[in-house]
Design an enzyme around this catalytic site. Structure first.
Site, PDB file in Angstrom:
ATOM      1  N   GLY A  31       1.502  -0.745   0.264  1.00  0.00           N
ATOM      2  CA  GLY A  31      -0.198  -0.130  -0.309  1.00  0.00           C
ATOM      3  C   GLY A  31       0.869   1.096  -0.027  1.00  0.00           C
ATOM      4  O   GLY A  31       1.435   1.370  -0.276  1.00  0.00           O
ATOM      5  N   TYR A  32       0.611   2.569   0.602  1.00  0.00           N
ATOM      6  CA  TYR A  32       0.359   3.585   0.376  1.00  0.00           C
ATOM      7  C   TYR A  32       1.118   4.196  -1.323  1.00  0.00           C
ATOM      8  O   TYR A  32       2.480   3.874  -1.362  1.00  0.00           O
ATOM      9  CB  TYR A  32       1.577   4.318   1.624  1.00  0.00           C
ATOM     10  CG  TYR A  32       1.807   5.400   1.257  1.00  0.00           C
ATOM     11  CD1 TYR A  32       0.514   5.575   2.318  1.00  0.00           C
ATOM     12  CD2 TYR A  32       2.331   6.769   1.347  1.00  0.00           C
ATOM     13  CE1 TYR A  32       0.235   7.591   3.041  1.00  0.00           C
ATOM     14  CE2 TYR A  32       2.619   7.920   1.614  1.00  0.00           C
ATOM     15  CZ  TYR A  32       1.150   8.058   1.882  1.00  0.00           C
ATOM     16  OH  TYR A  32       0.688   9.887   2.293  1.00  0.00           O
ATOM     17  N   HIS A  37       4.003   1.780  -8.526  1.00  0.00           N
ATOM     18  CA  HIS A  37       3.548   0.758  -8.375  1.00  0.00           C
ATOM     19  C   HIS A  37       2.146   1.202 -10.093  1.00  0.00           C
ATOM     20  O   HIS A  37       2.045  -0.246 -10.512  1.00  0.00           O
ATOM     21  CB  HIS A  37       2.624   0.783  -7.273  1.00  0.00           C
ATOM     22  CG  HIS A  37       3.094   0.704  -5.487  1.00  0.00           C
ATOM     23  ND1 HIS A  37       3.599   2.086  -4.803  1.00  0.00           N
ATOM     24  CD2 HIS A  37       3.525  -0.377  -4.933  1.00  0.00           C
ATOM     25  CE1 HIS A  37       3.568   1.143  -3.730  1.00  0.00           C
ATOM     26  NE2 HIS A  37       4.181  -0.581  -4.117  1.00  0.00           N
ATOM     27  N   GLY A 147       8.535  -5.449  -9.083  1.00  0.00           N
ATOM     28  CA  GLY A 147       9.520  -4.281  -9.396  1.00  0.00           C
ATOM     29  C   GLY A 147      11.171  -4.622  -8.432  1.00  0.00           C
ATOM     30  O   GLY A 147      11.140  -5.674  -7.694  1.00  0.00           O
ATOM     31  N   GLN A 148      12.044  -4.117  -9.712  1.00  0.00           N
ATOM     32  CA  GLN A 148      13.041  -4.353 -10.054  1.00  0.00           C
ATOM     33  C   GLN A 148      13.829  -3.972  -8.493  1.00  0.00           C
ATOM     34  O   GLN A 148      14.840  -3.662  -8.429  1.00  0.00           O
ATOM     35  CB  GLN A 148      14.279  -3.722 -11.472  1.00  0.00           C
ATOM     36  CG  GLN A 148      14.835  -4.511 -11.732  1.00  0.00           C
ATOM     37  CD  GLN A 148      15.571  -5.480 -11.274  1.00  0.00           C
ATOM     38  OE1 GLN A 148      15.081  -6.216 -11.247  1.00  0.00           O
ATOM     39  NE2 GLN A 148      16.782  -5.623  -9.706  1.00  0.00           N
ATOM     40  N   ASP A 150      13.685  -3.809  -5.652  1.00  0.00           N
ATOM     41  CA  ASP A 150      13.589  -4.878  -4.389  1.00  0.00           C
ATOM     42  C   ASP A 150      14.787  -5.605  -5.432  1.00  0.00           C
ATOM     43  O   ASP A 150      13.714  -6.723  -5.103  1.00  0.00           O
ATOM     44  CB  ASP A 150      12.883  -4.827  -3.686  1.00  0.00           C
ATOM     45  CG  ASP A 150      11.860  -4.595  -2.965  1.00  0.00           C
ATOM     46  OD1 ASP A 150      12.582  -3.607  -1.900  1.00  0.00           O
ATOM     47  OD2 ASP A 150      11.134  -3.554  -3.566  1.00  0.00           O
ATOM     48  N   MET A 184      11.464   5.985  -6.727  1.00  0.00           N
ATOM     49  CA  MET A 184      10.100   5.746  -6.485  1.00  0.00           C
ATOM     50  C   MET A 184       9.411   5.399  -4.897  1.00  0.00           C
ATOM     51  O   MET A 184      10.245   3.775  -4.781  1.00  0.00           O
ATOM     52  CB  MET A 184       8.947   5.774  -7.166  1.00  0.00           C
ATOM     53  CG  MET A 184       8.672   6.592  -7.739  1.00  0.00           C
ATOM     54  SD  MET A 184       6.997   7.548  -7.257  1.00  0.00           S
ATOM     55  CE  MET A 184       7.843   8.935  -8.753  1.00  0.00           C
ATOM     56  N   SER A 186       6.991   3.524  -1.111  1.00  0.00           N
ATOM     57  CA  SER A 186       6.563   4.537   0.251  1.00  0.00           C
ATOM     58  C   SER A 186       7.379   4.715   0.774  1.00  0.00           C
ATOM     59  O   SER A 186       7.204   5.765   1.707  1.00  0.00           O
ATOM     60  CB  SER A 186       6.035   3.374   0.443  1.00  0.00           C
ATOM     61  OG  SER A 186       4.535   2.605  -0.787  1.00  0.00           O
ATOM     62  N   ARG A 187       8.611   4.585   1.408  1.00  0.00           N
ATOM     63  CA  ARG A 187       9.125   4.907   2.408  1.00  0.00           C
ATOM     64  C   ARG A 187       9.620   6.490   2.297  1.00  0.00           C
ATOM     65  O   ARG A 187      10.856   7.093   3.472  1.00  0.00           O
ATOM     66  CB  ARG A 187      10.604   4.399   3.109  1.00  0.00           C
ATOM     67  CG  ARG A 187       9.766   2.814   4.074  1.00  0.00           C
ATOM     68  CD  ARG A 187      11.247   1.786   4.257  1.00  0.00           C
ATOM     69  NE  ARG A 187      10.742   1.398   5.522  1.00  0.00           N
ATOM     70  CZ  ARG A 187      10.525  -0.433   4.712  1.00  0.00           C
ATOM     71  NH1 ARG A 187      10.926  -0.782   3.909  1.00  0.00           N
ATOM     72  NH2 ARG A 187      10.220  -0.845   5.982  1.00  0.00           N
TER      73      ARG A 187
END
Ligand code: PAF
Length: 286
Positions: A31-32, A37, A147-148, A150, A184, A186-187
């Site tokens: 989320g967030y 995303h 997503g790449q 991570d 990008m 969320s953190r």
């Protein structure tokens, strides 16, 4: 778009879609949501009939001193972003339903989980692998989108799926970046404006390394790591580089002499800006 929290009814709906021949894509998230995303959502939509996003802040992947309680959450905002991106279902289970009292099972992808990020976040990848496997078992999608950003998570989930004979295909979507190159996340909401501006230096360091490797100007990995650290600390004097690593992109083994290595090279790093820990990476095909 439907938001479903109940695991059994959601599983039944997915079974029905599968039986009627629909191709299902799945994007797991905590989320967030942000533009990164959305880039996964849009790619997934292109490739399937039904697109599912899960929103679940997974407690088992947070360490004791990590930010589980402060992790940003805003389901109304996420709902709006999913709807606008053409998501068909949001799966939004509760922690109590995903982890029932008395559960005794977890998944660990041995060795790969202890390297790089795993050295600083013990148990993290076991939490990730376990929740992803649970979600795959509930949804049984045709394609899983990750997503790449991570990179190690991608390597570990790929290995888990291979080892556990999971038929779902996997698609990796490139990291979505701010104008200054900051990946990008969320953190990023934890960062001040100044930190956000300065954090663009991480991508500059990654690109610097890529250029040196591709041109074969530098072949000693330690020298590249040192120069990357210098670039980051001179561009962002208050930042603290936790690690920079240069490994292969499958077994995550350190590469020392780049002139001798053929295959995909993963350069990854973690940098603190204040209390915010940012990770990023770049892949080079050598
Ligand atoms: O990348 C993430 O947001 C999480 O690690 C994931 C894959 C959703 C599992 O909780």
């Amino acid at each position: 778009m439907k938001l479903i929290s109940d695991i059994d009814s959601f599983q039944m709906m997915m079974d029905q879609h599968r039986r009627s021949g629909k191709k299902i894509s799945f994007i797991p998230t905590m989320g967030y949501l942000h533009q990164g995303h959305v880039s996964l959502f849009l790619k997934a939509k292109e490739k399937s009939d039904i697109t599912i996003a899960s929103i679940f802040v997974n407690p088992s992947q947070f360490g004791k001193n990590e930010d589980l309680s402060s992790y940003p959450r805003d389901i109304s905002r996420d709902y709006f972003i999913c709807e606008r991106s053409g998501i068909d279902y949001i799966f939004y289970p509760s922690a109590g339903d995903m982890y029932k009292p008395g559960e005794r099972t977890s998944v660990t992808v041995n060795e790969l989980s202890d390297k790089l990020e795993g050295e600083y976040r013990p148990g993290h990848f076991s939490g990730v692998a376990t929740i992803v496997l649970k979600l795959l078992n509930i949804i049984n999608p045709d394609i899983l989108f990750l997503g790449q950003k991570d990179a190690q998570q991608v390597v570990i989930i790929k290995k888990m799926m291979e080892d556990l004979n999971i038929k779902t295909k996997m698609e990796i979507v490139p990291t979505y970046r701010e104008k200054n190159g900051l990946a990008m996340s969320s953190r990023n909401t934890y960062l001040t404006e100044k930190e956000k501006n300065e954090a663009g230096v991480i991508y500059k360091a990654l690109q610097y390394a890529k250029d040196r490797i591709v041109s074969k100007e530098i072949t000693v990995a330690d020298e590249i790591k040192k120069q990357m650290t210098d670039i980051i600390t001179s561009g962002a004097p208050d930042s603290k580089v936790q690690y920079v690593s240069i490994t292969d992109n499958k077994n995550l083994d350190m590469i020392e002499d780049l002139s001798k290595y053929k295959g995909e090279i993963l350069i990854s790093l973690a940098v603190y800006f204040g209390r915010t820990r940012l990770i990023d990476n770049i892949i080079i095909r050598n």
